[in-house]
Design a protein around this motif. Structure first.
Motif, mmCIF file in Angstrom:
data_model
loop_
_atom_site.group_PDB
_atom_site.id
_atom_site.type_symbol
_atom_site.label_atom_id
_atom_site.label_comp_id
_atom_site.label_asym_id
_atom_site.label_seq_id
_atom_site.Cartn_x
_atom_site.Cartn_y
_atom_site.Cartn_z
ATOM 1 N N ILE A 144 0.882 -1.167 0.000
ATOM 2 C CA ILE A 144 0.000 0.000 0.000
ATOM 3 C C ILE A 144 0.923 1.222 0.000
ATOM 4 N N PRO A 145 0.609 2.204 -0.825
ATOM 5 C CA PRO A 145 1.411 3.439 -0.761
ATOM 6 C C PRO A 145 1.281 4.077 0.627
ATOM 7 N N VAL A 147 1.100 7.132 1.626
ATOM 8 C CA VAL A 147 0.132 8.237 1.718
ATOM 9 C C VAL A 147 -1.272 7.697 1.951
ATOM 10 N N GLU A 148 -1.633 6.616 1.273
ATOM 11 C CA GLU A 148 -2.969 6.023 1.449
ATOM 12 C C GLU A 148 -3.098 5.434 2.852
ATOM 13 N N ALA A 149 -2.032 4.894 3.411
ATOM 14 C CA ALA A 149 -2.094 4.305 4.741
ATOM 15 C C ALA A 149 -2.332 5.360 5.813
ATOM 16 N N GLU A 151 -4.075 8.171 5.400
ATOM 17 C CA GLU A 151 -5.409 8.745 5.300
ATOM 18 C C GLU A 151 -6.408 7.964 5.958
#
Length: 151
Positions: A144-145, A147-149, A151
């Motif tokens: 998972i990138p 940044v997504e984690a 958010e």
């Protein structure tokens, strides 16, 4: 104070007199009952319960008829005892004439007791399953990138 003691002593004397009169009444009633019982015993004819019973001997029975209409023949106690004696003697003879089985067939197997708590033995299987689950979980990778984690 002296008046209270006099009152209590009078109450005690009254209570004693009441108890004495009750006891006398009970004694008189008991004596009347005893007299009545004596009178009834004299009035009643002497009755022996054993003398009124008849003996029902086996000899008086000539035939026995069942509900189905079938008649049974009468057998005396002597013939029944003879039949029982004959049966017992036949069984004893059969036991004495029976050949002894060979002792080779009497090999006893050792006793292996069953596990008292078989659930306890199941623990090993569950431990094996849990260890396999941990191994699979360790190999699991998630991409998972970052940044997504967040958010």
């Amino acid at each position: 104070m002296h008046g209270e003691l006099c009152k209590e002593s009078k109450d005690m004397q009254n209570f004693k007199e009441e108890v004495r009169s009750n006891m006398q009444n009970q004694d008189a009633a008991i004596q009347k009952l005893e007299a009545q019982i004596r009178y009834l015993c004299k009035q009643a004819p002497s009755h022996n319960p054993c003398s009124a019973t008849k003996t029902n001997s086996r000899e008086e029975c000539k035939a026995i008829t069942l509900w189905s209409g079938k008649e049974l023949k009468e057998t005396s106690k002597e013939t029944q005892e003879r039949e029982v004696d004959e049966r017992l003697s036949d069984k004893e003879e059969a036991r004495t004439h029976a050949p002894n089985p060979p002792e080779e067939k009497e090999i006893l197997r050792s006793y292996i007791p069953k596990a008292p708590y078989p659930q306890r033995l199941m623990k090993n299987e569950k431990d094996n399953q849990f260890s396999r689950f941990l191994e699979v979980f360790k190999r699991l990778q998630i991409n998972i990138p970052f940044v997504e984690a967040l958010e």
